[in-house]
Design an enzyme around this catalytic site. Structure first.
Site, PDB file in Angstrom:
ATOM      1  N   ARG A 271       0.865  -1.182   0.000  1.00  0.00           N
ATOM      2  CA  ARG A 271       0.000   0.000   0.000  1.00  0.00           C
ATOM      3  C   ARG A 271       0.900   1.229   0.000  1.00  0.00           C
ATOM      4  NH1 ARG A 271      -2.181   0.638   5.355  1.00  0.00           N
ATOM      5  NH2 ARG A 271      -0.804   2.430   5.411  1.00  0.00           N
ATOM      6  N   HIS A 275      -3.239   4.529   4.675  1.00  0.00           N
ATOM      7  CA  HIS A 275      -4.433   3.671   4.771  1.00  0.00           C
ATOM      8  C   HIS A 275      -5.648   4.347   4.131  1.00  0.00           C
ATOM      9  CE1 HIS A 275      -7.457   1.000   6.365  1.00  0.00           C
ATOM     10  NE2 HIS A 275      -8.008   1.986   7.041  1.00  0.00           N
ATOM     11  N   TYR A 284       4.342   4.858  11.227  1.00  0.00           N
ATOM     12  CA  TYR A 284       4.632   3.424  11.346  1.00  0.00           C
ATOM     13  C   TYR A 284       5.512   2.849  10.244  1.00  0.00           C
ATOM     14  CZ  TYR A 284       0.440   3.352   8.357  1.00  0.00           C
ATOM     15  OH  TYR A 284      -0.480   3.591   7.377  1.00  0.00           O
TER      16      TYR A 284
HETATM   17  C1  LIG Z   1     -14.493  -5.862  11.884  1.00  0.00           C
HETATM   18  C2  LIG Z   1     -13.679  -4.624  11.712  1.00  0.00           C
HETATM   19  N1  LIG Z   1     -12.778  -4.263  12.648  1.00  0.00           N
HETATM   20  C3  LIG Z   1     -12.068  -3.112  12.503  1.00  0.00           C
HETATM   21  C4  LIG Z   1     -12.245  -2.306  11.420  1.00  0.00           C
HETATM   22  C5  LIG Z   1     -11.469  -0.993  11.300  1.00  0.00           C
HETATM   23  N2  LIG Z   1     -10.493  -1.122  10.208  1.00  0.00           N
HETATM   24  C6  LIG Z   1     -10.770  -0.639   8.989  1.00  0.00           C
HETATM   25  S1  LIG Z   1      -9.578  -1.012   7.887  1.00  0.00           S
HETATM   26  C7  LIG Z   1      -8.659  -1.822   9.030  1.00  0.00           C
HETATM   27  C8  LIG Z   1      -7.381  -2.489   8.616  1.00  0.00           C
HETATM   28  C9  LIG Z   1      -7.621  -3.532   7.584  1.00  0.00           C
HETATM   29  O1  LIG Z   1      -6.429  -4.022   7.097  1.00  0.00           O
HETATM   30  P1  LIG Z   1      -6.378  -5.072   5.933  1.00  0.00           P
HETATM   31  O2  LIG Z   1      -7.376  -6.159   6.132  1.00  0.00           O
HETATM   32  O3  LIG Z   1      -4.953  -5.490   5.805  1.00  0.00           O
HETATM   33  O4  LIG Z   1      -6.851  -4.298   4.652  1.00  0.00           O
HETATM   34  P2  LIG Z   1      -6.216  -2.997   3.977  1.00  0.00           P
HETATM   35  O5  LIG Z   1      -6.863  -1.799   4.632  1.00  0.00           O
HETATM   36  O6  LIG Z   1      -4.761  -3.034   4.188  1.00  0.00           O
HETATM   37  O7  LIG Z   1      -6.607  -3.070   2.553  1.00  0.00           O
HETATM   38  C10 LIG Z   1      -9.278  -1.771  10.267  1.00  0.00           C
HETATM   39  C11 LIG Z   1      -8.711  -2.341  11.500  1.00  0.00           C
HETATM   40  C12 LIG Z   1     -13.196  -2.732  10.457  1.00  0.00           C
HETATM   41  N3  LIG Z   1     -13.431  -2.027   9.351  1.00  0.00           N
HETATM   42  N4  LIG Z   1     -13.885  -3.874  10.624  1.00  0.00           N
END
Ligand SMILES: Cc1ncc(C[n+]2csc(CCOP(=O)(O)OP(=O)(O)O)c2C)c(N)n1
Lengths: 388, 334
Positions: A271, A275, A284
């Site tokens: 990425r 985020h 980080y």
């Molecule tokens: C069940 C849940 N817990 C927490 C969140 C908050 N949250 C949104 S994105 C994220 C990180 C997700 O990381 P990843 O699965 O690696 O996907 P990326 O954003 O890197 O595409 C979090 C913790 C959420 N959307 N859903």
């Protein structure tokens, strides 16, 4: 004397012979992510496909930039950019047939648009509207899922239902590396494997879940390894290599369509942006890491392959960029129009028929809106009117 | 239609019959859950369905509640009408995220394009001597989640009629089955099972003049008994069976309270933040000038569901209801 010897007469009966139910060897992923671009495998690649992928990647990159810019102008509430991940998004969606379904998460707008959804409609939720924008049945794209991994069992259920009805439909379910830690990820993979549902799970391992790096997310050798425990094949692919992603996903889709059951694909990518526009990635990770990945850029990888093989020249590159500019200008212009939201519509789609309680509340809001309109009319000195 | 004499049938039998009739009438109806196939469910409600309709229509799933409901969402997206069984009230919680985040919102967030016709059957409540996690009354959680219908039968006829209506509904329904009524019998005519009020309507089970008992599901029988007992003390109690918690039938409830001027809400689940608070508030808001006394609640205590050896102290019984009815003589006391 050992304890066993003391017991003398003790003769344990041998247990029944144990057999593994599945040979895990063919399910195991390769040690290295699969690559096509810059390798011998590229000679086999369909050049038309590579050209299409290139044009789409350039558009996708521009879309990400434009959408990010729209957040700065307050036109989008939030945008989780997929810059750096365009190859996963686009090549994966292109591996599907029209009748197949896509189950995206919030970061997968590019995959959604690749399915033919109007770019503005694909941004409806992120704009701050209350609904998902597009009709899921029109392009067979499920609503973007904000809770992590919860859309994965939906993909399994839909694929299972399609198979029960005799349709050879495949579902592609996308999830991030962080999402693989959720219980729904496990339950979806397990159901899919037990039911041999025609599903392809694509994990875009982009290194982070917001700020948390992969090594704090899992102790598994790779996310693709997780497949073996469920009894499905795991594949590891370079997620920045559009040709490789397309090939691996196409294989998995074919396998599913032919009744072979699900596959878990881990696409290793990065990425590049934060985020979302609201995140500060410098807290980080360091610039050096980002730079390393920038040098393994999905658009450039494909551009180099095509140029070196004489399939793309300066004019071709310019044409692709101009096409992307046109798309961006259109997106900008349409996103700059204020959407018209009807607050009363909030009550229309909670149930097929609003409950008596919702009817009362709708009447209340209608009265409030009418009063607001009257006050506004009085203040501007305009004749009285407004919504009733 | 041939007229068949009404014979005693259990609520569990009526539920099985409702599932079987719904599956026969619509090939899109699929039953899934833990142990629903070969075993016929731990309460035998799905007994015989796998044999009759095949394992694709009545499916033993892996042991995973979020997975069961989550895959049912996908099945409903593809045009099927899944009926999922959650084995016990307190084991439905792993699926609660699917309920809140997707089941109840899919219609809304797709602007009506993707309704989810699915039924979530949840055996709930106590009184059967279950060990912990087997006796929760979870209705308040579901009631607090917009987008769900929440219904619960108290009679054999309603068990059939409401379940058929739930499966036929184009919206998700949480169908709460009072465990302790599974084996209760009513005279029931399976040939004329449709003669129940539709979903969303409450029913006056006993008319009276001096006060209204508002109740549902497992507590109906207790209220009927209390109403009989109250006659000795000169109380002529009306008993309203809600049948549907969402939508809520303000009309029937308030018409009754306006007639009697006094009301007690009776349920097993805890009082604080429970259904009774909502019901009492609605009644007060709408019937204030007709009320001779505050709306009272007789509910379970605000404790984790007690062990079987103590549950009789927790469950609202006849005495506790009569005691509340006595307290309705508010005016005289104050
Ligand atoms: C069940 C849940 N817990 C927490 C969140 C908050 N949250 C949104 S994105 C994220 C990180 C997700 O990381 P990843 O699965 O690696 O996907 P990326 O954003 O890197 O595409 C979090 C913790 C959420 N959307 N859903």
């Amino acid at each position: 004397m050992t304890v066993m010897e003391q017991r003398g007469a003790y003769r344990p009966t041998p247990p029944p012979a144990w057999q593994p139910r599945t040979d895990p060897a063919p399910l195991l992923p390769d040690a290295e992510p699969y690559r096509v671009l810059g390798t011998k495998a590229a000679d086999r690649a369909d050049t038309e496909l590579l050209r299409t992928l290139y044009a789409r990647l350039v558009r996708g990159r521009r879309y990400n930039a434009q959408a990010t810019a729209l957040t700065k102008q307050g036109r989008l509430a939030v945008y989780p950019s997929s810059t750096g991940q365009e190859a996963c998004e686009i090549a994966a969606a292109l591996a599907l047939e029209e009748r197949d379904w896509l189950f995206p998460s919030y970061r997968d707008t590019l995959a959604v648009v690749s399915r033919g959804v109007d770019p503005v409609e694909a941004l409806t939720l992120l704009r701050g509207d209350w609904h998902t924008g597009y009709d899921p049945y029109e392009h067979r794209v499920a609503p973007l899922s904000t809770p992590l991994a919860t859309q994965l069992p939906h993909a399994v259920g839909l694929a299972h239902a399609a198979r029960l009805k005799g349709d050879d439909v495949v579902a592609l379910a996308m999830v991030g590396d962080g999402g693989t830690s959720e219980g729904d990820f496990h339950e979806a993979l397990n159901f899919a494997a037990v039911w041999r549902a025609p599903v392809v799970f694509l994990v875009q391992n982009n290194g982070f879940a917001i700020s948390v790096p992969l090594d704090k997310q899992t102790a598994a050798p790779s996310l693709a390894h997780k497949a073996v425990g469920y009894g499905m094949p795991g594949r590891l692919v370079d997620g920045n290599d559009a040709a490789a992603v397309h090939e691996v996903l196409s294989d998995a889709v074919r396998h599913a369509r032919a009744g072979g059951g699900p596959t878990l694909v881990e696409a290793v990518t990065y990425r590049v942006d934060a985020h979302t526009n609201a995140d500060d990635a410098t807290r980080y990770r360091g610039d050096a890491e980002v730079e390393t990945w920038r040098r393994h850029d999905p658009v450039e990888l494909l551009e180099r392959e095509l140029t070196e093989r004489g399939l793309l020249d300066e004019d071709g590159i310019r044409a692709a960029r101009e096409d992307a500019e046109t798309m961006a200008a259109d997106l900008r212009a349409r996103m700059n129009q204020d959407p018209e939201l009807d607050p009363l519509e909030l009550f229309d789609h909670v149930y097929a028929e609003p409950t008596p309680q919702l009817r009362e509340q709708r009447d209340q809001l209608r009265a409030e809106l009418a009063a607001e309109a009257e006050t506004a009319a009085r203040q501007t000195g305009a004749p009285e009117g407004g919504r009733r | 239609m041939t007229t068949v004499a009404a014979k005693p049938a259990t609520m569990a039998q009526a539920l099985t019959r409702a599932l079987r009739d719904a599956m026969a009438a619509d090939p899109g109806v699929h039953v899934l859950g833990e142990d629903v196939g070969t075993l016929g469910g731990v309460f035998r409600v799905t007994d015989g369905l796998a044999a009759e309709f095949g394992e694709d229509r009545c499916t033993d799933t892996p042991l995973a509640e979020a997975g069961i409901l989550g895959t049912a969402v996908g099945m409903a997206m593809y045009g099927l009408r899944p009926v999922v069984e959650m084995q016990f009230d307190a084991f439905a919680y792993p699926a609660f995220e699917q309920v809140v985040s997707h089941v109840t919102k899919m219609r809304n967030r797709t602007r009506g394009k993707m309704p989810l016709p699915l039924t979530i059957r949840v055996p709930y409540g106590g009184g059967i001597g279950g060990v912990e996690h087997h006796s929760d009354s979870s209705e308040a959680y579901y009631m607090a989640t917009p987008g769900l219908h929440v219904v619960t039968p108290a009679t054999v006829a309603d068990a059939y009629g409401l379940l058929r209506a739930s499966i036929a509904s184009d919206d998700p329904v949480v169908f709460l089955e009072p465990k302790r009524l599974y084996w209760s019998k009513d005279a029931w005519n399976p040939e004329e099972p449709a003669s129940v009020e539709p979903m969303g309507r409450a029913v006056v089970r006993r008319s009276g003049r001096s006060a209204t008992l508002i109740t549902y599901g497992p507590s109906l029988a207790v209220c009927m008994e209390a109403a009989e007992a109250a006659r000795a003390e000169g109380w002529d109690l009306e008993v309203v069976d809600l049948r549907s918690l969402v939508p809520f039938d303000d009309e029937t409830v308030c018409a009754s309270v306006r007639r009697t001027g006094r009301a007690v809400v009776v349920h097993e689940s805890g009082s604080f933040g429970g259904p009774g608070g909502e019901i009492a508030a609605r009644v007060t808001e709408r019937c204030f000038h007709h009320l001779e006394a505050p709306v009272l609640r007789v509910a379970g205590f605000d404790i984790p569901y007690p062990p079987p050896m103590l549950e009789r102290h927790h469950l609202p019984g006849v005495d506790r209801i009569l005691d509340a009815v006595g307290r309705l003589q508010w005016e005289a006391e104050s």
